[in-house]
Design a protein around this motif. Structure first.
Motif, mmCIF file in Angstrom:
data_model
loop_
_atom_site.group_PDB
_atom_site.id
_atom_site.type_symbol
_atom_site.label_atom_id
_atom_site.label_comp_id
_atom_site.label_asym_id
_atom_site.label_seq_id
_atom_site.Cartn_x
_atom_site.Cartn_y
_atom_site.Cartn_z
ATOM 1 N N MET A 61 38.976 38.285 35.238
ATOM 2 C CA MET A 61 39.544 39.522 35.768
ATOM 3 C C MET A 61 38.628 40.706 35.472
ATOM 4 O O MET A 61 38.489 41.625 36.291
ATOM 5 N N TYR A 62 37.993 40.666 34.310
ATOM 6 C CA TYR A 62 37.051 41.734 33.979
ATOM 7 C C TYR A 62 35.913 41.778 35.003
ATOM 8 O O TYR A 62 35.566 42.838 35.538
ATOM 9 N N TYR A 63 35.324 40.626 35.270
ATOM 10 C CA TYR A 63 34.198 40.585 36.192
ATOM 11 C C TYR A 63 34.605 40.932 37.619
ATOM 12 O O TYR A 63 33.862 41.605 38.340
ATOM 13 N N LEU A 64 35.781 40.494 38.034
ATOM 14 C CA LEU A 64 36.263 40.867 39.366
ATOM 15 C C LEU A 64 36.395 42.385 39.460
ATOM 16 O O LEU A 64 36.004 43.001 40.457
ATOM 17 N N GLY A 65 36.959 42.987 38.431
ATOM 18 C CA GLY A 65 37.095 44.439 38.414
ATOM 19 C C GLY A 65 35.758 45.133 38.431
ATOM 20 O O GLY A 65 35.562 46.131 39.145
ATOM 21 N N ASP A 66 34.805 44.612 37.663
ATOM 22 C CA ASP A 66 33.484 45.230 37.602
ATOM 23 C C ASP A 66 32.790 45.151 38.957
ATOM 24 O O ASP A 66 32.148 46.111 39.402
ATOM 25 N N MET A 67 32.926 44.008 39.633
ATOM 26 C CA MET A 67 32.309 43.859 40.956
ATOM 27 C C MET A 67 32.929 44.830 41.959
ATOM 28 O O MET A 67 32.217 45.462 42.755
ATOM 29 N N LEU A 68 34.238 44.967 41.906
ATOM 30 C CA LEU A 68 34.918 45.887 42.820
ATOM 31 C C LEU A 68 34.553 47.337 42.519
ATOM 32 O O LEU A 68 34.388 48.154 43.430
ATOM 33 N N ASN A 69 34.430 47.660 41.251
ATOM 34 C CA ASN A 69 34.092 49.032 40.884
ATOM 35 C C ASN A 69 32.674 49.396 41.311
ATOM 36 O O ASN A 69 32.409 50.515 41.735
ATOM 37 N N GLN A 70 31.760 48.431 41.200
ATOM 38 C CA GLN A 70 30.368 48.696 41.574
ATOM 39 C C GLN A 70 30.093 48.480 43.059
ATOM 40 O O GLN A 70 29.043 48.873 43.556
ATOM 41 N N GLY A 71 31.051 47.830 43.739
ATOM 42 C CA GLY A 71 30.832 47.547 45.149
ATOM 43 C C GLY A 71 29.853 46.416 45.368
ATOM 44 O O GLY A 71 29.042 46.459 46.302
ATOM 45 N N LEU A 72 29.909 45.389 44.521
ATOM 46 C CA LEU A 72 29.004 44.247 44.637
ATOM 47 C C LEU A 72 29.596 43.227 45.613
ATOM 48 O O LEU A 72 30.608 42.603 45.331
ATOM 49 N N GLY A 73 28.980 43.083 46.763
ATOM 50 C CA GLY A 73 29.462 42.170 47.778
ATOM 51 C C GLY A 73 30.589 42.738 48.622
ATOM 52 O O GLY A 73 31.136 42.044 49.484
ATOM 53 N N THR A 74 30.933 43.979 48.387
ATOM 54 C CA THR A 74 32.014 44.634 49.128
ATOM 55 C C THR A 74 31.855 46.140 48.965
ATOM 56 O O THR A 74 30.960 46.594 48.247
ATOM 57 N N HIS A 75 32.709 46.928 49.618
ATOM 58 C CA HIS A 75 32.684 48.364 49.379
ATOM 59 C C HIS A 75 33.396 48.659 48.047
ATOM 60 O O HIS A 75 34.197 47.852 47.580
ATOM 61 N N ARG A 76 33.084 49.774 47.433
ATOM 62 C CA ARG A 76 33.677 50.121 46.141
ATOM 63 C C ARG A 76 35.190 50.272 46.276
ATOM 64 O O ARG A 76 35.680 50.931 47.196
ATOM 65 N N GLN A 77 35.909 49.675 45.330
ATOM 66 C CA GLN A 77 37.359 49.731 45.332
ATOM 67 C C GLN A 77 37.853 49.991 43.902
ATOM 68 O O GLN A 77 38.333 49.078 43.218
ATOM 69 N N PRO A 78 37.736 51.224 43.417
ATOM 70 C CA PRO A 78 38.130 51.529 42.035
ATOM 71 C C PRO A 78 39.592 51.202 41.744
ATOM 72 O O PRO A 78 39.909 50.754 40.625
ATOM 73 N N LEU A 79 40.464 51.429 42.700
ATOM 74 C CA LEU A 79 41.882 51.157 42.469
ATOM 75 C C LEU A 79 42.113 49.669 42.229
ATOM 76 O O LEU A 79 42.825 49.275 41.301
ATOM 77 N N SER A 80 41.507 48.827 43.054
ATOM 78 C CA SER A 80 41.652 47.384 42.880
ATOM 79 C C SER A 80 40.975 46.916 41.593
ATOM 80 O O SER A 80 41.461 46.007 40.911
ATOM 81 N N ALA A 81 39.852 47.548 41.260
ATOM 82 C CA ALA A 81 39.165 47.199 40.013
ATOM 83 C C ALA A 81 40.073 47.444 38.820
ATOM 84 O O ALA A 81 40.226 46.590 37.937
ATOM 85 N N THR A 82 40.704 48.616 38.813
ATOM 86 C CA THR A 82 41.584 48.967 37.697
ATOM 87 C C THR A 82 42.786 48.040 37.623
ATOM 88 O O THR A 82 43.261 47.694 36.532
#
Length: 247
Positions: A61-82
């Motif tokens: 879950m940590y890594y999924l959040g980090d990827m979403l926050n940085q926009g790795l492989g997708t657009h940045r999604q801070p809400l989903s990361a959190t």
């Protein structure tokens, strides 16, 4: 705080946590996912982490959040990361707890809330996170959601420094330089600042400590330099052990 500055602050905190998490990763699916990240194979990494997250693995879950926050492989999604970090934090993932606290401090993906951030840093500290201990010291040293209390800050900085976190060693050194919350001791401050400039216990060096140590060295008298040469990080922390006492 501007959005760009907040994003940079969160990114710096997450990079420190990411180094620790990666270094501690045991052989298995999570380590495989980290290798995929390093190879920039983001779709495969996401799929692997999602599979592990479905098993209630907070590190995934940590890594999924980090990827979403940085926009790795997708657009940045801070809400989903959190959201991922929050789920992992409740499952006891210290890296998620640190990331969630950082998000609340920066107001990324959640409403800016220093008090909520402090709650999660305290939880991470109870799990032994030296980084969280440094963070708690910052709340009291900077008056972020708390009354300024340098003695309380020194207590938490000492705990984090004793746990091997370079950022806490640098923060405690700064108090030793000014005499806030602790007896002023520039020689001891110099020793801790030099220690903070080196990697320790799976933590990266504090990025500002080396420069601060060079500046401080020029400010020390000959007697203070001679004293510093006789000290070690361990002896300084032992002499300040009383700082870490209390709840």
């Amino acid at each position: 705080m501007t959005q760009n500055f907040a994003r940079a602050a969160l990114s710096a905190a997450l990079c420190s946590s990411l180094l620790m998490v990666s270094a501690l990763a045991a052989a298995g699916p999570i380590e495989d996912g980290v290798k995929l990240l390093e190879a920039q194979r983001y779709a495969e990494a996401t799929k692997l982490f999602q599979k592990e997250a479905a098993k209630d693995n907070p590190r995934a879950m940590y890594y999924l959040g980090d990827m979403l926050n940085q926009g790795l492989g997708t657009h940045r999604q801070p809400l989903s990361a959190t959201a991922w970090w929050e789920k992992g934090a409740y499952l006891g993932g210290v890296d998620c707890q640190l990331a969630l606290a950082s998000a609340y401090r920066a107001g990324l993906g959640v409403k800016l809330d220093p008090r909520q951030a402090l709650i999660w840093d305290r939880v991470a500290a109870k799990h032994g996170s030296s980084e969280a201990m440094r963070n708690i010291g910052d709340y009291f040293a900077q008056g972020n959601g708390q009354e300024v209390d340098f003695k309380e800050a020194a207590k938490w900085y000492w705990r984090g420094a004793n746990g091997g976190f370079p950022g806490a060693q640098r923060a405690l050194a700064q108090l030793l330089m000014t005499g806030d919350g602790v007896d002023k001791d520039p020689a001891a401050a110099y020793v801790l600042m030099r220690a903070a400039s080196q990697a320790q216990k799976n933590y990266a060096p504090d990025r500002n400590a080396a420069a601060d140590a060079r500046v401080l060295r020029h400010e020390l008298s000959a007697d203070q330099l001679a004293k510093a040469e006789k000290l070690t990080k361990e002896s300084v922390l032992e002499s300040l052990k009383a700082l870490g006492a209390g709840d």
